[in-house]
Design a protein around this motif. Structure first.
Motif, PDB file in Angstrom:
ATOM      1  N   ILE A 123      31.592  16.638   2.669  1.00  0.00           N
ATOM      2  CA  ILE A 123      31.096  17.645   1.722  1.00  0.00           C
ATOM      3  C   ILE A 123      31.557  17.303   0.306  1.00  0.00           C
ATOM      4  O   ILE A 123      30.786  17.385  -0.657  1.00  0.00           O
ATOM      5  CB  ILE A 123      31.576  19.053   2.130  1.00  0.00           C
ATOM      6  N   TYR A 124      32.809  16.888   0.172  1.00  0.00           N
ATOM      7  CA  TYR A 124      33.332  16.515  -1.148  1.00  0.00           C
ATOM      8  C   TYR A 124      32.520  15.354  -1.731  1.00  0.00           C
ATOM      9  O   TYR A 124      32.174  15.367  -2.926  1.00  0.00           O
ATOM     10  CB  TYR A 124      34.804  16.124  -1.027  1.00  0.00           C
ATOM     11  N   LEU A 125      32.218  14.343  -0.922  1.00  0.00           N
ATOM     12  CA  LEU A 125      31.439  13.200  -1.407  1.00  0.00           C
ATOM     13  C   LEU A 125      30.056  13.637  -1.893  1.00  0.00           C
ATOM     14  O   LEU A 125      29.555  13.123  -2.899  1.00  0.00           O
ATOM     15  CB  LEU A 125      31.289  12.160  -0.287  1.00  0.00           C
ATOM     16  N   LEU A 126      29.463  14.596  -1.194  1.00  0.00           N
ATOM     17  CA  LEU A 126      28.119  15.057  -1.560  1.00  0.00           C
ATOM     18  C   LEU A 126      28.128  15.910  -2.823  1.00  0.00           C
ATOM     19  O   LEU A 126      27.142  15.928  -3.566  1.00  0.00           O
ATOM     20  CB  LEU A 126      27.523  15.863  -0.394  1.00  0.00           C
ATOM     21  N   MET A 127      29.219  16.600  -3.064  1.00  0.00           N
ATOM     22  CA  MET A 127      29.263  17.542  -4.185  1.00  0.00           C
ATOM     23  C   MET A 127      30.001  16.996  -5.407  1.00  0.00           C
ATOM     24  O   MET A 127      30.080  17.674  -6.441  1.00  0.00           O
ATOM     25  CB  MET A 127      29.948  18.841  -3.731  1.00  0.00           C
ATOM     26  N   ASN A 128      30.502  15.775  -5.302  1.00  0.00           N
ATOM     27  CA  ASN A 128      31.337  15.218  -6.357  1.00  0.00           C
ATOM     28  C   ASN A 128      30.503  14.642  -7.503  1.00  0.00           C
ATOM     29  O   ASN A 128      30.702  13.496  -7.924  1.00  0.00           O
ATOM     30  CB  ASN A 128      32.262  14.138  -5.776  1.00  0.00           C
ATOM     31  N   ARG A 129      29.527  15.407  -7.981  1.00  0.00           N
ATOM     32  CA  ARG A 129      28.691  15.008  -9.115  1.00  0.00           C
ATOM     33  C   ARG A 129      27.916  16.219  -9.598  1.00  0.00           C
ATOM     34  O   ARG A 129      27.753  17.192  -8.861  1.00  0.00           O
ATOM     35  CB  ARG A 129      27.720  13.886  -8.722  1.00  0.00           C
ATOM     36  N   ASP A 130      27.448  16.159 -10.813  1.00  0.00           N
ATOM     37  CA  ASP A 130      26.662  17.250 -11.386  1.00  0.00           C
ATOM     38  C   ASP A 130      25.332  17.376 -10.653  1.00  0.00           C
ATOM     39  O   ASP A 130      24.782  16.375 -10.162  1.00  0.00           O
ATOM     40  CB  ASP A 130      26.416  16.988 -12.882  1.00  0.00           C
ATOM     41  N   VAL A 131      24.804  18.602 -10.566  1.00  0.00           N
ATOM     42  CA  VAL A 131      23.537  18.817  -9.851  1.00  0.00           C
ATOM     43  C   VAL A 131      22.404  18.058 -10.506  1.00  0.00           C
ATOM     44  O   VAL A 131      21.399  17.737  -9.855  1.00  0.00           O
ATOM     45  CB  VAL A 131      23.199  20.316  -9.772  1.00  0.00           C
ATOM     46  N   LEU A 144      26.497   5.896  -1.250  1.00  0.00           N
ATOM     47  CA  LEU A 144      26.885   7.284  -0.992  1.00  0.00           C
ATOM     48  C   LEU A 144      26.568   7.669   0.451  1.00  0.00           C
ATOM     49  O   LEU A 144      27.390   8.278   1.139  1.00  0.00           O
ATOM     50  CB  LEU A 144      26.157   8.220  -1.956  1.00  0.00           C
ATOM     51  N   MET A 145      25.378   7.311   0.924  1.00  0.00           N
ATOM     52  CA  MET A 145      24.999   7.644   2.300  1.00  0.00           C
ATOM     53  C   MET A 145      25.920   6.958   3.302  1.00  0.00           C
ATOM     54  O   MET A 145      26.312   7.552   4.304  1.00  0.00           O
ATOM     55  CB  MET A 145      23.540   7.246   2.561  1.00  0.00           C
ATOM     56  N   ASP A 146      26.295   5.702   3.027  1.00  0.00           N
ATOM     57  CA  ASP A 146      27.204   4.993   3.931  1.00  0.00           C
ATOM     58  C   ASP A 146      28.557   5.695   3.999  1.00  0.00           C
ATOM     59  O   ASP A 146      29.154   5.832   5.072  1.00  0.00           O
ATOM     60  CB  ASP A 146      27.389   3.547   3.460  1.00  0.00           C
ATOM     61  N   ALA A 147      29.049   6.154   2.845  1.00  0.00           N
ATOM     62  CA  ALA A 147      30.348   6.830   2.816  1.00  0.00           C
ATOM     63  C   ALA A 147      30.293   8.155   3.567  1.00  0.00           C
ATOM     64  O   ALA A 147      31.224   8.505   4.308  1.00  0.00           O
ATOM     65  CB  ALA A 147      30.776   7.058   1.364  1.00  0.00           C
ATOM     66  N   VAL A 148      29.201   8.907   3.380  1.00  0.00           N
ATOM     67  CA  VAL A 148      29.045  10.183   4.081  1.00  0.00           C
ATOM     68  C   VAL A 148      28.907   9.950   5.585  1.00  0.00           C
ATOM     69  O   VAL A 148      29.536  10.643   6.400  1.00  0.00           O
ATOM     70  CB  VAL A 148      27.824  10.952   3.541  1.00  0.00           C
ATOM     71  N   LEU A 152      31.112  11.375   8.814  1.00  0.00           N
ATOM     72  CA  LEU A 152      30.473  12.121   9.902  1.00  0.00           C
ATOM     73  C   LEU A 152      30.678  11.418  11.245  1.00  0.00           C
ATOM     74  O   LEU A 152      30.904  12.074  12.265  1.00  0.00           O
ATOM     75  CB  LEU A 152      28.980  12.285   9.622  1.00  0.00           C
ATOM     76  N   SER A 153      30.602  10.096  11.247  1.00  0.00           N
ATOM     77  CA  SER A 153      30.826   9.349  12.489  1.00  0.00           C
ATOM     78  C   SER A 153      32.267   9.520  12.962  1.00  0.00           C
ATOM     79  O   SER A 153      32.524   9.677  14.163  1.00  0.00           O
ATOM     80  CB  SER A 153      30.522   7.862  12.273  1.00  0.00           C
ATOM     81  N   THR A 261      24.802  15.309  14.272  1.00  0.00           N
ATOM     82  CA  THR A 261      23.657  14.473  14.633  1.00  0.00           C
ATOM     83  C   THR A 261      22.516  14.629  13.631  1.00  0.00           C
ATOM     84  O   THR A 261      21.936  13.634  13.164  1.00  0.00           O
ATOM     85  CB  THR A 261      23.166  14.833  16.048  1.00  0.00           C
ATOM     86  N   VAL A 262      22.198  15.865  13.282  1.00  0.00           N
ATOM     87  CA  VAL A 262      21.115  16.125  12.321  1.00  0.00           C
ATOM     88  C   VAL A 262      21.456  15.508  10.967  1.00  0.00           C
ATOM     89  O   VAL A 262      20.607  14.881  10.318  1.00  0.00           O
ATOM     90  CB  VAL A 262      20.865  17.637  12.186  1.00  0.00           C
ATOM     91  N   SER A 263      22.698  15.653  10.521  1.00  0.00           N
ATOM     92  CA  SER A 263      23.105  15.116   9.223  1.00  0.00           C
ATOM     93  C   SER A 263      23.039  13.593   9.206  1.00  0.00           C
ATOM     94  O   SER A 263      22.583  12.994   8.220  1.00  0.00           O
ATOM     95  CB  SER A 263      24.521  15.587   8.888  1.00  0.00           C
ATOM     96  N   LEU A 264      23.502  12.963  10.276  1.00  0.00           N
ATOM     97  CA  LEU A 264      23.424  11.497  10.345  1.00  0.00           C
ATOM     98  C   LEU A 264      21.977  11.014  10.325  1.00  0.00           C
ATOM     99  O   LEU A 264      21.660   9.994   9.696  1.00  0.00           O
ATOM    100  CB  LEU A 264      24.139  11.002  11.609  1.00  0.00           C
ATOM    101  N   GLN A 265      21.093  11.737  10.982  1.00  0.00           N
ATOM    102  CA  GLN A 265      19.675  11.374  10.959  1.00  0.00           C
ATOM    103  C   GLN A 265      19.090  11.505   9.556  1.00  0.00           C
ATOM    104  O   GLN A 265      18.330  10.634   9.108  1.00  0.00           O
ATOM    105  CB  GLN A 265      18.897  12.252  11.938  1.00  0.00           C
ATOM    106  N   LEU A 266      19.448  12.571   8.845  1.00  0.00           N
ATOM    107  CA  LEU A 266      18.972  12.751   7.468  1.00  0.00           C
ATOM    108  C   LEU A 266      19.466  11.614   6.567  1.00  0.00           C
ATOM    109  O   LEU A 266      18.699  11.085   5.753  1.00  0.00           O
ATOM    110  CB  LEU A 266      19.451  14.093   6.918  1.00  0.00           C
ATOM    111  N   CYS A 267      20.733  11.264   6.711  1.00  0.00           N
ATOM    112  CA  CYS A 267      21.279  10.159   5.919  1.00  0.00           C
ATOM    113  C   CYS A 267      20.527   8.862   6.190  1.00  0.00           C
ATOM    114  O   CYS A 267      20.159   8.129   5.261  1.00  0.00           O
ATOM    115  CB  CYS A 267      22.762   9.967   6.226  1.00  0.00           C
ATOM    116  N   GLN A 268      20.290   8.575   7.468  1.00  0.00           N
ATOM    117  CA  GLN A 268      19.613   7.332   7.827  1.00  0.00           C
ATOM    118  C   GLN A 268      18.172   7.330   7.334  1.00  0.00           C
ATOM    119  O   GLN A 268      17.667   6.292   6.864  1.00  0.00           O
ATOM    120  CB  GLN A 268      19.665   7.134   9.341  1.00  0.00           C
ATOM    121  N   GLN A 269      17.480   8.455   7.440  1.00  0.00           N
ATOM    122  CA  GLN A 269      16.099   8.533   6.951  1.00  0.00           C
ATOM    123  C   GLN A 269      16.031   8.275   5.447  1.00  0.00           C
ATOM    124  O   GLN A 269      15.133   7.579   4.965  1.00  0.00           O
ATOM    125  CB  GLN A 269      15.507   9.904   7.281  1.00  0.00           C
ATOM    126  N   LEU A 270      16.997   8.840   4.695  1.00  0.00           N
ATOM    127  CA  LEU A 270      17.008   8.597   3.254  1.00  0.00           C
ATOM    128  C   LEU A 270      17.318   7.136   2.963  1.00  0.00           C
ATOM    129  O   LEU A 270      16.703   6.522   2.079  1.00  0.00           O
ATOM    130  CB  LEU A 270      18.042   9.502   2.578  1.00  0.00           C
TER     131      LEU A 270
END
Length: 286
Positions: A123-131, A144-148, A152-153, A261-270
């Motif tokens: 969550i910190y990695l995802l929010m650590n920037r301005d919107v 960023l996706m790899d770090a998230v 999660l893994s 599982t859902v979050s990992l799928q979203l990351c991979q799709q992006l």
């Protein structure tokens, strides 16, 4: 020549528009991931009504159909077992033993603590920037996706892969000092998480006499030790005579695993989309 120049200009406009659309999609996915993982984090915290950060107590009954050697009720509060009430029937004597946690003791489940910490780090990695942050390259998004995904893994693996312990490690753990009355020296217990289940394993032991230790082979680390496993502890050699394993489903752990599982799928799709269209975003391999 003019037509070619117009075509080139149009292409530049289209590329800029496409980059803008990719930016929009990236931020939409990041927001979606934040929402999902905050829900996962809330499952671990289990906030009670009106008490921010508190955790409610949940009771789980341990039993196995057709087996009455071990029965019990466990009370889980967030990442801590705050009470355990166990009844053990000794196989040779049929003696019924009753144990409970001491009132001043709780047993922290490190797997739940670690999983929650990894979720919060994601969550910190995802929010650590301005919107309105503008990602400069596709490579930046992929990193960023790899770090998230790494966090999660790790969170998922902490719940799906219990630690392998040797029998001396179980015997010397603080868990042996949790009970009142104290556990007898021929009883070992271990609690752990496996997927969405809270598990209890009870080992009944018998002492190996010096005359029977010529074939002594100490067991290594394992999640579950089988009857016949041998070990040495406190200058005494033991063999496991009986093993009782019981488990109960913890619904919010199942929710958390689904969120992972859902979050990992979203990351991979992006990641896949960014990789396919990387040429439009000045993508540079890293």
């Amino acid at each position: 020549m003019a037509a070619a120049m117009v075509s080139s200009a149009e292409r530049a406009v289209l590329e800029e528009e496409f980059k803008w659309l990719l930016q929009e999609e990236v931020h939409a996915v990041l927001k979606q991931l934040q929402d999902i993982l905050k829900e996962a984090s809330h499952r671990f915290a289990l906030p009670a009504g009106g008490s921010e950060g508190a955790a409610k107590q949940e009771n789980f009954v341990l039993s196995v159909a057709g087996m009455d050697q071990v029965k019990g009720v466990l009370t889980l509060q967030g990442d801590a077992l705050c009470q355990a009430d166990l009844n053990l029937k000794m196989p040779r004597s049929n003696q019924l033993l009753h144990f409970t946690f001491r009132e001043d003791k709780q047993w922290k489940l490190q797997q739940i603590q670690d999983a929650r910490n990894h979720v919060n780090q994601a969550i910190y990695l995802l929010m650590n920037r301005d919107v309105n942050y503008h990602f400069k390259t596709g490579s930046e998004v992929l990193k960023l996706m790899d770090a998230v995904m790494l966090q999660l893994s790790r969170a998922r693996n902490r719940l799906t892969t219990p630690a392998t312990l040797t029998l001396p490690e179980i015997a010397s753990s603080g868990l042996t000092k949790m009970f009142s009355p104290a556990l007898p020296p021929d009883i070992l217990v271990n609690f752990y998480i496996n997927l969405n289940k809270l598990c209890l394993t009870v080992y009944q032991l018998h002492v190996l006499q010096p005359s029977t230790t010529k074939n002594f082979k100490p067991a290594g680390g394992s999640i579950l030790h089988n009857p016949g496993a041998m070990f040495e502890f406190g200058n005494q050699r033991y063999e496991v005579s009986h093993v009782h394993k019981m488990e109960c489903v913890v619904p919010w752990l199942n929710d958390a695993l689904v969120f992972f599982t859902v979050s990992l799928q979203l990351c991979q799709q992006l990641k896949d989309k960014i990789s396919v269209f990387s040429s439009y975003w000045n993508y540079k391999p890293y």
